[in-house]
Write a protein that holds these residues in place. Structure first.
Motif, mmCIF file in Angstrom:
data_model
loop_
_atom_site.group_PDB
_atom_site.id
_atom_site.type_symbol
_atom_site.label_atom_id
_atom_site.label_comp_id
_atom_site.label_asym_id
_atom_site.label_seq_id
_atom_site.Cartn_x
_atom_site.Cartn_y
_atom_site.Cartn_z
ATOM 1 N N VAL A 295 4.382 14.797 10.235
ATOM 2 C CA VAL A 295 4.160 13.220 10.641
ATOM 3 C C VAL A 295 5.631 12.505 10.170
ATOM 4 O O VAL A 295 6.218 12.955 9.915
ATOM 5 N N ASN A 296 5.624 11.761 11.267
ATOM 6 C CA ASN A 296 7.122 10.572 11.692
ATOM 7 C C ASN A 296 6.346 9.669 11.965
ATOM 8 O O ASN A 296 5.426 9.184 11.379
ATOM 9 N N LYS A 297 7.361 8.913 12.176
ATOM 10 C CA LYS A 297 6.869 7.274 12.434
ATOM 11 C C LYS A 297 5.997 6.919 14.245
ATOM 12 O O LYS A 297 5.668 6.045 13.813
ATOM 13 N N VAL A 298 6.473 8.292 15.132
ATOM 14 C CA VAL A 298 4.967 8.179 15.641
ATOM 15 C C VAL A 298 4.482 8.892 15.379
ATOM 16 O O VAL A 298 3.966 10.059 14.993
ATOM 17 N N ALA B 135 4.258 5.821 -4.908
ATOM 18 C CA ALA B 135 3.865 6.105 -6.564
ATOM 19 C C ALA B 135 3.135 7.348 -7.038
ATOM 20 O O ALA B 135 3.712 7.900 -8.013
ATOM 21 N N GLU B 136 1.892 7.560 -6.265
ATOM 22 C CA GLU B 136 1.098 8.260 -6.904
ATOM 23 C C GLU B 136 1.369 9.890 -6.208
ATOM 24 O O GLU B 136 1.834 11.001 -6.731
ATOM 25 N N LEU B 137 1.779 10.092 -5.650
ATOM 26 C CA LEU B 137 2.826 11.088 -5.135
ATOM 27 C C LEU B 137 3.909 11.284 -5.885
ATOM 28 O O LEU B 137 3.919 12.733 -5.977
ATOM 29 N N LYS B 138 4.451 10.189 -6.649
ATOM 30 C CA LYS B 138 5.734 10.862 -7.327
ATOM 31 C C LYS B 138 5.673 11.637 -8.483
ATOM 32 O O LYS B 138 5.911 12.285 -9.033
ATOM 33 N N ALA B 139 4.301 10.951 -8.782
ATOM 34 C CA ALA B 139 3.348 11.163 -10.692
ATOM 35 C C ALA B 139 2.844 12.430 -10.373
ATOM 36 O O ALA B 139 3.048 12.525 -11.486
ATOM 37 N N ALA B 140 2.887 13.131 -9.321
ATOM 38 C CA ALA B 140 1.752 14.569 -8.980
ATOM 39 C C ALA B 140 3.359 15.368 -8.697
ATOM 40 O O ALA B 140 2.875 16.249 -8.482
ATOM 41 N N ASN B 141 4.053 14.895 -9.074
ATOM 42 C CA ASN B 141 5.361 15.803 -8.613
ATOM 43 C C ASN B 141 4.797 16.663 -7.318
ATOM 44 O O ASN B 141 5.075 17.930 -7.028
ATOM 45 N N THR B 142 5.094 15.748 -6.201
ATOM 46 C CA THR B 142 4.628 16.082 -4.827
ATOM 47 C C THR B 142 5.305 16.678 -4.281
ATOM 48 O O THR B 142 6.816 16.273 -3.536
ATOM 49 N N ASP B 143 5.049 18.516 -3.336
ATOM 50 C CA ASP B 143 6.425 18.612 -2.553
ATOM 51 C C ASP B 143 6.150 18.695 -1.578
ATOM 52 O O ASP B 143 6.714 18.612 -0.478
ATOM 53 N N LEU B 144 4.415 18.650 -1.364
ATOM 54 C CA LEU B 144 4.008 18.614 0.553
ATOM 55 C C LEU B 144 2.915 17.878 0.143
ATOM 56 O O LEU B 144 1.803 18.358 -1.100
ATOM 57 N N PHE C 132 0.728 -1.488 0.073
ATOM 58 C CA PHE C 132 0.192 -0.154 -0.211
ATOM 59 C C PHE C 132 0.912 1.550 -0.112
ATOM 60 O O PHE C 132 0.660 1.736 -0.578
ATOM 61 N N ASP C 133 2.236 0.973 1.106
ATOM 62 C CA ASP C 133 2.750 2.103 1.333
ATOM 63 C C ASP C 133 3.662 2.306 -0.097
ATOM 64 O O ASP C 133 3.458 3.785 -0.420
ATOM 65 N N ARG C 134 4.095 1.341 -0.879
ATOM 66 C CA ARG C 134 4.734 1.898 -2.268
ATOM 67 C C ARG C 134 4.009 2.297 -3.550
ATOM 68 O O ARG C 134 4.226 3.597 -4.453
ATOM 69 N N ALA C 135 1.996 2.018 -3.371
ATOM 70 C CA ALA C 135 1.620 2.536 -4.520
ATOM 71 C C ALA C 135 0.755 3.760 -4.171
ATOM 72 O O ALA C 135 1.357 4.565 -5.147
ATOM 73 N N LEU C 136 0.890 4.053 -3.181
ATOM 74 C CA LEU C 136 0.523 6.055 -2.329
ATOM 75 C C LEU C 136 2.140 6.798 -2.933
ATOM 76 O O LEU C 136 1.121 7.924 -2.923
ATOM 77 N N ALA D 132 8.194 4.181 3.979
ATOM 78 C CA ALA D 132 8.547 4.833 2.441
ATOM 79 C C ALA D 132 8.211 5.827 1.881
ATOM 80 O O ALA D 132 8.754 6.882 1.819
ATOM 81 N N VAL D 133 6.716 6.188 2.220
ATOM 82 C CA VAL D 133 6.525 7.693 2.338
ATOM 83 C C VAL D 133 7.058 8.178 3.381
ATOM 84 O O VAL D 133 7.606 9.379 3.030
ATOM 85 N N LEU D 134 7.388 7.872 4.843
ATOM 86 C CA LEU D 134 7.615 8.907 5.621
ATOM 87 C C LEU D 134 9.454 8.918 5.416
ATOM 88 O O LEU D 134 9.111 9.941 5.610
ATOM 89 N N ASN D 135 10.258 8.412 5.314
ATOM 90 C CA ASN D 135 12.016 8.657 3.931
ATOM 91 C C ASN D 135 11.737 9.453 3.515
ATOM 92 O O ASN D 135 12.806 10.441 2.970
#
Length: 207
Positions: A146-149, A75-84, A69-73, A97-100
């Motif tokens: 947002v972090n790992k906690v 991929a979508e964020l990167k496809a949108a050239n997301t900054d925030l 799920f994290d990898r799919a999410l 994956a997303v948090l890092n």
């Protein structure tokens, strides 16, 4: 101009606050380019479509495990050239994956004054139920990175809201949204897009 992706799971009232803030010029240096939902058919997707914003659904139930799920999410964020990345009522926990990839670039709004009534399981009406059960006289909302906690990232802004005699969880939830969440979240996003939020030693500095 920064590209903003908003993650949602429900009706999207905080998303609407962000859309309105963008239209009204409060968010000057950012634009919402993508709304991604963890559930199909939620009204937040309709809000996005009505405002010409691209939408995607990355449904947690469609993936065997959280990592997929994290990898799919991601991929979508990167496809949108997301900054925030902005979490606006997003009910899935983000993985490493997303948090890092987006360290100190993911903002969440929580309906209490952290560190009160927060952490795993504290979302939606439960937060307000617990606040009323405890008998606090003020509650509020917190915008944080947002972090790992869960609900443990650096606090960006907080706003107190009075608890009134006779409040139900639903009444209190609405007051916290109107007086705090819908005010704080757009303001924090605007500050981020203007490069005015710095994180040092786990705390934020507004410059």
């Amino acid at each position: 101009m920064l590209n903003i992706a908003v993650l949602v799971s429900g009706g999207g009232t905080n998303l609407q606050a962000l859309i309105d803030a963008q239209k009204n010029g409060i968010i000057k240096n950012g634009r919402i380019v993508r709304v991604i939902s963890s559930r199909e058919g939620v009204y937040a997707l309709e809000r996005a479509k009505q405002n010409g914003i691209e939408t995607r659904v990355v449904a947690r139930k469609n993936y065997k495990n959280p990592d997929e799920f994290d990898r799919a999410l991601l991929a979508e964020l990167k496809a949108a050239n997301t900054d925030l990345v902005v979490l606006a009522g997003f009910l899935s926990i983000l993985g490493d994956a997303v948090l890092n990839e987006y360290e100190n670039r993911i903002i969440n709004v929580h309906p209490s004054l952290i560190p009160s009534f927060c952490g795993p399981g504290f979302y939606g009406l439960r937060v307000h139920e617990e606040a009323l059960k405890y008998g606090v006289k003020v509650t509020g909302a917190t915008v944080h990175f947002v972090n790992k906690v869960v609900d443990g990232g650096a606090i960006i802004a907080q706003k107190a809201v009075e608890v009134k005699e006779g409040d139900t969880p639903e009444i209190l939830q609405r007051r916290v949204m109107e007086q705090a969440e819908w005010v704080l979240l757009p303001r924090a996003v605007a500050l981020f897009c203007e490069g005015r939020i710095k994180v040092k030693d786990g705390k934020t500095i507004i410059v």
